[in-house]
Design an enzyme around this catalytic site. Structure first.
Site, PDB file in Angstrom:
ATOM      1  N   SER A 201       0.796  -1.199   0.027  1.00 20.02           N
ATOM      2  CA  SER A 201       0.050  -0.030   0.032  1.00 20.02           C
ATOM      3  C   SER A 201       0.876   1.242  -0.058  1.00 20.02           C
ATOM      4  CB  SER A 201      -0.776   0.001   1.306  1.00 20.02           C
ATOM      5  OG  SER A 201      -1.477   1.201   1.534  1.00 20.02           O
TER       6      SER A 201
ATOM      7  N   TYR B 219      -1.496  -0.824  10.601  1.00 23.80           N
ATOM      8  CA  TYR B 219      -1.588  -1.010   9.175  1.00 23.80           C
ATOM      9  C   TYR B 219      -0.153  -0.728   8.382  1.00 23.80           C
ATOM     10  CZ  TYR B 219      -3.814  -1.326   4.425  1.00 23.80           C
ATOM     11  OH  TYR B 219      -3.969  -1.416   2.982  1.00 23.80           O
TER      12      TYR B 219
HETATM   13  N1  LIG Z   1      -8.613  -1.098  -1.171  1.00 26.13           N
HETATM   14  C1  LIG Z   1      -7.733  -0.078  -1.155  1.00 26.13           C
HETATM   15  O1  LIG Z   1      -7.952   0.814  -1.179  1.00 26.13           O
HETATM   16  C2  LIG Z   1      -6.327  -0.677  -0.862  1.00 26.13           C
HETATM   17  C3  LIG Z   1      -5.373  -0.045  -0.877  1.00 26.13           C
HETATM   18  C4  LIG Z   1      -3.806  -0.381  -0.806  1.00 26.13           C
HETATM   19  C5  LIG Z   1      -3.705  -1.809  -0.359  1.00 26.13           C
HETATM   20  N2  LIG Z   1      -4.922  -2.734  -0.446  1.00 26.13           N
HETATM   21  C6  LIG Z   1      -4.762  -4.039   0.085  1.00 26.13           C
HETATM   22  O2  LIG Z   1      -5.264  -4.987  -0.816  1.00 26.13           O
HETATM   23  C7  LIG Z   1      -5.830  -6.091  -0.137  1.00 26.13           C
HETATM   24  C8  LIG Z   1      -7.159  -6.453  -0.376  1.00 26.13           C
HETATM   25  O3  LIG Z   1      -7.821  -5.402   0.094  1.00 26.13           O
HETATM   26  P1  LIG Z   1      -9.494  -5.236  -0.499  1.00 26.13           P
HETATM   27  O4  LIG Z   1      -9.766  -3.768  -0.639  1.00 26.13           O
HETATM   28  O5  LIG Z   1      -9.693  -6.008  -1.502  1.00 26.13           O
HETATM   29  O6  LIG Z   1     -10.323  -5.623   1.157  1.00 26.13           O
HETATM   30  P2  LIG Z   1     -11.518  -6.377   1.295  1.00 26.13           P
HETATM   31  O7  LIG Z   1     -11.626  -6.285   2.757  1.00 26.13           O
HETATM   32  O8  LIG Z   1     -12.382  -6.276   0.287  1.00 26.13           O
HETATM   33  O9  LIG Z   1     -10.652  -7.907   0.857  1.00 26.13           O
HETATM   34  C9  LIG Z   1      -9.968  -8.625   1.687  1.00 26.13           C
HETATM   35  C10 LIG Z   1      -9.968 -10.163   1.612  1.00 26.13           C
HETATM   36  O10 LIG Z   1      -8.992 -10.787   2.566  1.00 26.13           O
HETATM   37  C11 LIG Z   1      -9.699 -11.638   3.133  1.00 26.13           C
HETATM   38  N3  LIG Z   1      -9.053 -12.079   4.289  1.00 26.13           N
HETATM   39  C12 LIG Z   1      -9.049 -11.227   5.524  1.00 26.13           C
HETATM   40  N4  LIG Z   1      -8.220 -12.029   6.499  1.00 26.13           N
HETATM   41  C13 LIG Z   1      -8.131 -13.284   5.924  1.00 26.13           C
HETATM   42  C14 LIG Z   1      -7.550 -14.334   6.566  1.00 26.13           C
HETATM   43  N5  LIG Z   1      -6.866 -14.691   7.553  1.00 26.13           N
HETATM   44  N6  LIG Z   1      -7.256 -15.542   5.581  1.00 26.13           N
HETATM   45  C15 LIG Z   1      -7.844 -15.728   4.351  1.00 26.13           C
HETATM   46  N7  LIG Z   1      -8.419 -14.518   4.052  1.00 26.13           N
HETATM   47  C16 LIG Z   1      -8.406 -13.344   4.573  1.00 26.13           C
HETATM   48  C17 LIG Z   1     -11.176 -11.098   3.590  1.00 26.13           C
HETATM   49  O11 LIG Z   1     -12.042 -12.113   3.808  1.00 26.13           O
HETATM   50  C18 LIG Z   1     -11.283 -10.559   2.003  1.00 26.13           C
HETATM   51  O12 LIG Z   1     -11.921 -11.328   1.341  1.00 26.13           O
HETATM   52  C19 LIG Z   1      -5.287  -5.868   1.385  1.00 26.13           C
HETATM   53  O13 LIG Z   1      -4.028  -6.533   1.693  1.00 26.13           O
HETATM   54  C20 LIG Z   1      -5.107  -4.420   1.563  1.00 26.13           C
HETATM   55  O14 LIG Z   1      -4.496  -4.017   2.537  1.00 26.13           O
HETATM   56  C21 LIG Z   1      -5.987  -1.958  -0.261  1.00 26.13           C
END
Ligand SMILES: NC(=O)c1ccc[n+]([C@@H]2O[C@H](COP(=O)([O-])OP(=O)(O)OC[C@H]3O[C@@H](n4cnc5c(N)ncnc54)[C@H](O)[C@@H]3O)[C@@H](O)[C@H]2O)c1
Length: 278
Positions: free
Chosen positions: A168, A182
């Site tokens: 991120s 985070y």
């Molecule tokens: N959305 C954003 O703006 C953004 C920006 C930068 C980084 N990210 C990163 O992208 C990744 C995905 O984010 P997102 O926006 O799709 O979030 P989201 O919450 O929609 O998806 C995250 C997924 O991870 C799964 N998960 C959580 N804990 C888990 C575990 N212990 N075992 C297996 N699965 C698990 C959840 O069930 C969910 O399906 C994350 O690592 C987040 O930090 C997101």
């Protein structure tokens, strides 16, 4: 560079020109490749599964919620690719080992790993509960490590692999808002990416990370709901809008494909320009 190396390259170039096809259009082709996507039912994981399938890959979609995984399975199959949903908590070593075994039993190999599983718990640093700190580190750092370690064993045997960690902008820049665990966890993901790139280059495994800014998903809905935070964060994105999940697909396909065969240990910011100014 030796002359024979140059001669060989010139010969291959001549042959391809003569054949009427340079082969460059196949650089991004993922036909016959198998991709494991953790957090694959989530806001970014699901479109990524569909994006990789669109470029030809078969998908192993991994997460805790079987309903979400089943939905992705149906959608990937509609695109004509195979999809195996595997329930798995990435913080549990046995779950991760079993997930990798199921993937290999089904497909015989794993070419691509994308680590999306991640969480955020918001609390001020001075009162951040140790339990919440450990929970965030467990999923965002240990979960990525375990997935890389177990899939890495398969890739080492194959002498081929593409690992894409999801960091991120917060892995390199703090935020004056309750992000202590985070930000720290994503900084660790950056370092894990570089270290694995160092250790596994000799096995022809490329390890890179994408580092997005705010992309509209359930994980970031708290930002959209907070008018003050939303305004200040949006004002810093040079391209003037939030990201959408499709903004990540080009980078993911690049890192997953032969197009990035000479690229490893890199953190690619997909951030509308946020990190290009202070
Ligand atoms: N959305 C954003 O703006 C953004 C920006 C930068 C980084 N990210 C990163 O992208 C990744 C995905 O984010 P997102 O926006 O799709 O979030 P989201 O919450 O929609 O998806 C995250 C997924 O991870 C799964 N998960 C959580 N804990 C888990 C575990 N212990 N075992 C297996 N699965 C698990 C959840 O069930 C969910 O399906 C994350 O690592 C987040 O930090 C997101």
């Amino acid at each position: 560079m030796s002359d024979s190396y140059l001669d060989e390259y010139q010969k291959s170039l001549d042959e391809r020109i003569k054949s009427g096809s340079m082969g460059y259009r196949k650089l991004f082709d993922l036909s016959g490749r198998v991709a494991v996507i953790t957090g694959g039912g989530g806001g970014l994981g699901r479109p990524t599964a569909l994006g990789l399938a669109d470029f030809g890959a078969d998908i192993v979609v991994v997460g805790r919620n079987m309903d979400k995984l089943e939905r992705v399975r149906k959608e990937v199959e509609q695109l004509g690719r195979k999809c195996l949903p595997v329930p798995c908590d990435v913080t549990k070593p046995d779950d991760v080992k079993n997930m990798v075994k199921e993937a290999v039993d089904n497909f015989g190999k794993i070419n691509i790993l994308v680590n999306y599983a991640g969480i955020n718990i918001l609390r001020p640093a001075e009162e951040y509960p140790l339990e919440d700190w450990k929970t965030v580190m467990d999923v965002n750092v240990t979960g990525v490590f375990l997935s890389c370690r177990e899939v890495g064993k398969v890739m080492i045997r194959q002498r081929q692999g593409k690992i894409i960690n999801v960091s991120s902008v917060r892995g390199a820049f703090g935020l004056p808002r309750n992000y202590v665990a985070y930000c720290t966890s994503k900084g660790a993901v950056n370092m894990l990416t570089k270290q694995l790139a160092c250790e596994w280059a000799k096995f022809n495994i490329q390890v890179n990370a994408i580092a997005p800014t705010v992309i509209a998903t359930p994980l970031t809905s708290h930002i959209m709901r907070d008018p003050e935070l939303s305004k200040s964060m949006l004002s810093r994105i040079l391209l003037g809008r939030w990201g959408v999940p499709d903004d990540l697909i080009g980078a993911i396909v690049y890192f997953a494909s032969d197009a990035s065969n000479f690229v490893t240990g890199q953190i690619l910011y997909i951030d509308g320009g946020v990190t290009s100014w202070t």
